[in-house]
Design an enzyme around this catalytic site. Structure first.
Site, PDB file in Angstrom:
ATOM      1  N   LYS A  30       7.138  16.760  58.347  1.00  0.00           N
ATOM      2  CA  LYS A  30       8.516  17.309  58.330  1.00  0.00           C
ATOM      3  C   LYS A  30       8.574  18.920  57.294  1.00  0.00           C
ATOM      4  O   LYS A  30       7.471  18.991  56.718  1.00  0.00           O
ATOM      5  CB  LYS A  30       9.506  16.543  57.970  1.00  0.00           C
ATOM      6  CG  LYS A  30      10.829  16.792  58.422  1.00  0.00           C
ATOM      7  CD  LYS A  30      11.096  16.118  59.641  1.00  0.00           C
ATOM      8  CE  LYS A  30      12.563  16.381  60.084  1.00  0.00           C
ATOM      9  NZ  LYS A  30      12.727  15.755  61.368  1.00  0.00           N
TER      10      LYS A  30
HETATM   11  P1  NAD Z   1      21.967  19.874  64.568  1.00  0.00           P
HETATM   12  O1  NAD Z   1      21.805  20.970  63.661  1.00  0.00           O
HETATM   13  O2  NAD Z   1      21.895  20.619  66.063  1.00  0.00           O
HETATM   14  O3  NAD Z   1      23.317  19.218  64.393  1.00  0.00           O
HETATM   15  C1  NAD Z   1      23.770  18.590  63.217  1.00  0.00           C
HETATM   16  C2  NAD Z   1      25.261  18.176  63.433  1.00  0.00           C
HETATM   17  O4  NAD Z   1      25.439  17.478  62.189  1.00  0.00           O
HETATM   18  C3  NAD Z   1      26.254  19.226  63.467  1.00  0.00           C
HETATM   19  O5  NAD Z   1      27.038  18.917  64.394  1.00  0.00           O
HETATM   20  C4  NAD Z   1      26.743  19.379  62.162  1.00  0.00           C
HETATM   21  O6  NAD Z   1      27.971  19.768  62.064  1.00  0.00           O
HETATM   22  C5  NAD Z   1      26.648  17.862  61.657  1.00  0.00           C
HETATM   23  N1  NAD Z   1      26.913  17.635  60.205  1.00  0.00           N
HETATM   24  C6  NAD Z   1      26.186  18.199  59.168  1.00  0.00           C
HETATM   25  N2  NAD Z   1      26.427  17.700  57.904  1.00  0.00           N
HETATM   26  C7  NAD Z   1      27.511  16.851  58.311  1.00  0.00           C
HETATM   27  C8  NAD Z   1      28.353  16.150  57.496  1.00  0.00           C
HETATM   28  N3  NAD Z   1      28.078  15.948  56.079  1.00  0.00           N
HETATM   29  N4  NAD Z   1      29.073  15.176  58.155  1.00  0.00           N
HETATM   30  C9  NAD Z   1      29.424  15.061  59.267  1.00  0.00           C
HETATM   31  N5  NAD Z   1      28.669  15.847  60.277  1.00  0.00           N
HETATM   32  C10 NAD Z   1      27.909  16.700  59.674  1.00  0.00           C
HETATM   33  O7  NAD Z   1      21.048  18.999  64.421  1.00  0.00           O
HETATM   34  P2  NAD Z   1      20.074  17.839  65.366  1.00  0.00           P
HETATM   35  O8  NAD Z   1      18.983  18.358  65.923  1.00  0.00           O
HETATM   36  O9  NAD Z   1      21.332  17.467  66.363  1.00  0.00           O
HETATM   37  O10 NAD Z   1      19.881  16.685  64.292  1.00  0.00           O
HETATM   38  C11 NAD Z   1      20.898  15.623  64.103  1.00  0.00           C
HETATM   39  C12 NAD Z   1      20.144  14.442  63.661  1.00  0.00           C
HETATM   40  O11 NAD Z   1      19.129  13.950  64.458  1.00  0.00           O
HETATM   41  C13 NAD Z   1      19.356  14.646  62.236  1.00  0.00           C
HETATM   42  O12 NAD Z   1      19.175  13.734  61.245  1.00  0.00           O
HETATM   43  C14 NAD Z   1      17.904  14.942  62.726  1.00  0.00           C
HETATM   44  O13 NAD Z   1      16.660  14.657  61.940  1.00  0.00           O
HETATM   45  C15 NAD Z   1      17.954  14.046  64.052  1.00  0.00           C
HETATM   46  N6  NAD Z   1      17.118  14.276  64.948  1.00  0.00           N
HETATM   47  C16 NAD Z   1      16.790  15.316  65.623  1.00  0.00           C
HETATM   48  C17 NAD Z   1      16.149  15.566  66.696  1.00  0.00           C
HETATM   49  C18 NAD Z   1      15.774  16.606  67.600  1.00  0.00           C
HETATM   50  O14 NAD Z   1      15.225  16.712  68.567  1.00  0.00           O
HETATM   51  N7  NAD Z   1      16.859  17.728  67.363  1.00  0.00           N
HETATM   52  C19 NAD Z   1      14.881  14.606  67.050  1.00  0.00           C
HETATM   53  C20 NAD Z   1      14.961  13.329  66.310  1.00  0.00           C
HETATM   54  C21 NAD Z   1      16.163  13.128  65.122  1.00  0.00           C
END
Ligand code: NAD
Length: 490
Positions: free
Chosen positions: A176
């Site tokens: 990561k």
């Molecule tokens: P992103 O940046 O596209 O979206 C993140 C979202 O979380 C946004 O809507 C943001 O406003 C919200 N957020 C941030 N801080 C917050 C808070 N304090 N309270 C409420 N909402 C909050 O990110 P993503 O890619 O959608 O990732 C989201 C989660 O999924 C993360 O934990 C990431 O590690 C996990 N994840 C992502 C992927 C991927 O393919 N992108 C794969 C596996 C896991």
């Protein structure tokens, strides 16, 4: 908010109202709001706390810095993961030496690098890449741009990646990375420069057969394209086209895969379908709430709509909204694209953080950040299933409460594995110069993720443990087997 505070807040005239922020009641600092000035005040938006610091970053959206960080107890994600490893170890008694290896990381890189900002000044930034384990294949894991990124967080997330790839049986290890910054403070041009300079600083510590980054919080296909371009530019002309798989989650035109954007959300929804089937539960007419409306949350929400389920509350970093009759996830996605968050969405009511967690629904999809389901929030949740889209959204104490309250959990390392599975497909397509159709991607993804679900369910029954511990047991057992077969060099 205390009763006294609430009374004070009601009595005082708001000192500012902006397009994006409702009201700010208390003013301990300077009068008014000017760009770049942070000041102390009570923000009605996150009324869980008394003091907020409100700033207007380059995106032009006023925001409350405390809200952004709320609910995150920074120190414990890595400790939580080790606790979880110990819990699985108590059930299966893994080889102590192998647990010792897996409890630590292999390589940790911290880079500090200068970038010239639009105003001509130079800013020093800090980036991280942690490679946890590569016993099963090249290191693999996302890159996160967030102000709370630090070495502990990246370590923890890298470890989760190792469990995830081992669990779903794909030939990758875990890594990561991230940069400690708030993208809202930078222009697009600055983000591009930061990304390229960080890629350059990583140098050969990433590579198509060695360590392959992908998008995560606040990073996206465009950022992956800049990484690819920078990495390729450092190669000799004959090598350039052989390294297109140095990142996954690229735009289609730059060598990306069909279905990678929606992959994590799609994986979540395949698993929710399977859970519903197993429990004789009809998804049509079911209700769900989503925390985080970025890549993962918005895709999961839109795909749930196709099952006839109703989205009734959403929370993201800008606020929370709710509507009993339903929020259209496609319409909300458009709104978020144009406004930077769910706050102010005109077709739903603003609600507080607590009200969001108290909303009665069938399914909760946490898809924001880690440590959101604490002992307290787990106690007020009124759902049947938590499908963990985010990494590490549930603290161990929260987990105990969910178990006690018989709330089912599809654990993160299984539930959000769709992203890395389709990243694997992208990597394979790049290596073979192939291009797979969406149907093929979806059917392969479904097969892999559902087979992992079935193995987890079988392990949960066999060892009489919860789904999270079962998933962990499968992942560690696979790594243990590989270490035993290969031995420890020298
Ligand atoms: P992103 O940046 O596209 O979206 C993140 C979202 O979380 C946004 O809507 C943001 O406003 C919200 N957020 C941030 N801080 C917050 C808070 N304090 N309270 C409420 N909402 C909050 O990110 P993503 O890619 O959608 O990732 C989201 C989660 O999924 C993360 O934990 C990431 O590690 C996990 N994840 C992502 C992927 C991927 O393919 N992108 C794969 C596996 C896991």
């Amino acid at each position: 908010m205390s009763e006294k505070r609430r009374e004070d807040a009601n009595r005082l005239k708001p000192i500012a109202t902006t397009k994006d922020w409702k009201l700010l009641y208390f003013q301990h600092g300077r009068p008014g709001l000017e760009e770049g000035i942070s000041f102390k005040g009570l923000c009605s938006h996150c009324e869980i706390r008394d003091i907020c610091s409100i700033v207007k970053p380059k995106t032009g959206i006023w925001r409350c810095e405390y809200y952004q960080a709320k609910g995150r107890s920074k120190t414990n994600l890595y400790q939580n993961i080790i606790k979880q490893l110990n819990k699985a170890e108590e059930v299966v008694h893994f080889d102590k030496d192998i647990c010792e290896i897996l409890a630590g990381t292999m390589n940790e890189l911290v880079v500090h690098f200068p970038v010239r900002m639009d105003d001509g000044r130079v800013k020093m930034l800090t980036g991280y890449r942690v490679q946890h384990n590569n016993a099963l294949g090249p290191f693999k894991g996302g890159l996160r741009f967030h102000p709370m990124v630090d070495i502990d967080e990246v370590r923890a997330l890298a470890t989760l990646m190792t469990w995830k790839t081992a669990l779903v049986n794909i030939p990758f290890g875990g890594a990561k990375g991230g940069i400690q910054l708030d993208p809202a403070d930078f222009s697009i041009e600055e983000i591009e420069k930061i990304t390229r300079r960080f890629t350059y600083a990583l140098g050969n510590n990433i590579g198509p057969e060695y360590d392959i980054p992908a998008p995560d919080v606040n990073t996206n296909p465009q950022i992956m394209a800049w990484i690819l371009d920078t990495y390729m530019s450092t190669m000799t002309p004959t090598e350039r086209n052989r390294c297109i798989h140095v990142v996954t989650g690229k735009p289609l035109e730059a060598g990306g895969s069909q279905g990678r954007n929606k992959a994590t959300g799609q994986g979540i929804v395949f698993l929710i379908e399977k859970w519903a089937q197993d429990h004789g539960f009809n998804l049509s007419g079911a209700t769900y709430i989503v925390q985080g409306f970025g890549n993962v949350g918005s895709w999961a929400a839109r795909l749930m709509k196709q099952h006839g389920s109703t989205l009734i509350a959403v929370e993201d970093v800008t606020g929370a909204i709710g509507k009993k009759e339903g929020i259209d996830p496609d319409d909300l996605t458009e709104y978020v694209k144009n406004h930077g968050g769910v706050f102010g969405y005109p077709k739903a009511e603003p609600i507080t953080h607590e009200t969001f967690f108290c909303t009665r629904a069938d399914i909760f999809i946490p898809a924001a950040l880690e440590n959101q389901i604490t002992a307290d929030t787990a106690e007020i949740l009124k759902v049947r299933l938590v499908a963990e889209g985010a990494n590490g959204p549930t603290e161990p104490e929260g987990d105990k409460v969910l178990l006690k309250r018989n709330i089912d959990v599809i654990p993160d390392i299984l539930c959000n594995a769709g992203g890395v599975i389709v990243s694997y497909f992208e990597w394979l397509q790049n290596k073979r110069s192939e291009f797979w159709e969406m149907d093929e991607i979806d059917s392969k993804l479904r097969k892999i993720i559902i087979s992992a679900y079935e193995r987890v369910r079988a392990a949960a029954e066999k060892y009489k443990v919860d789904m999270r511990t079962a998933a962990q047991i499968i992942a560690i057992s696979r790594l243990e087997m590989v270490y035993k077969e290969r031995g420890i060099f020298p």
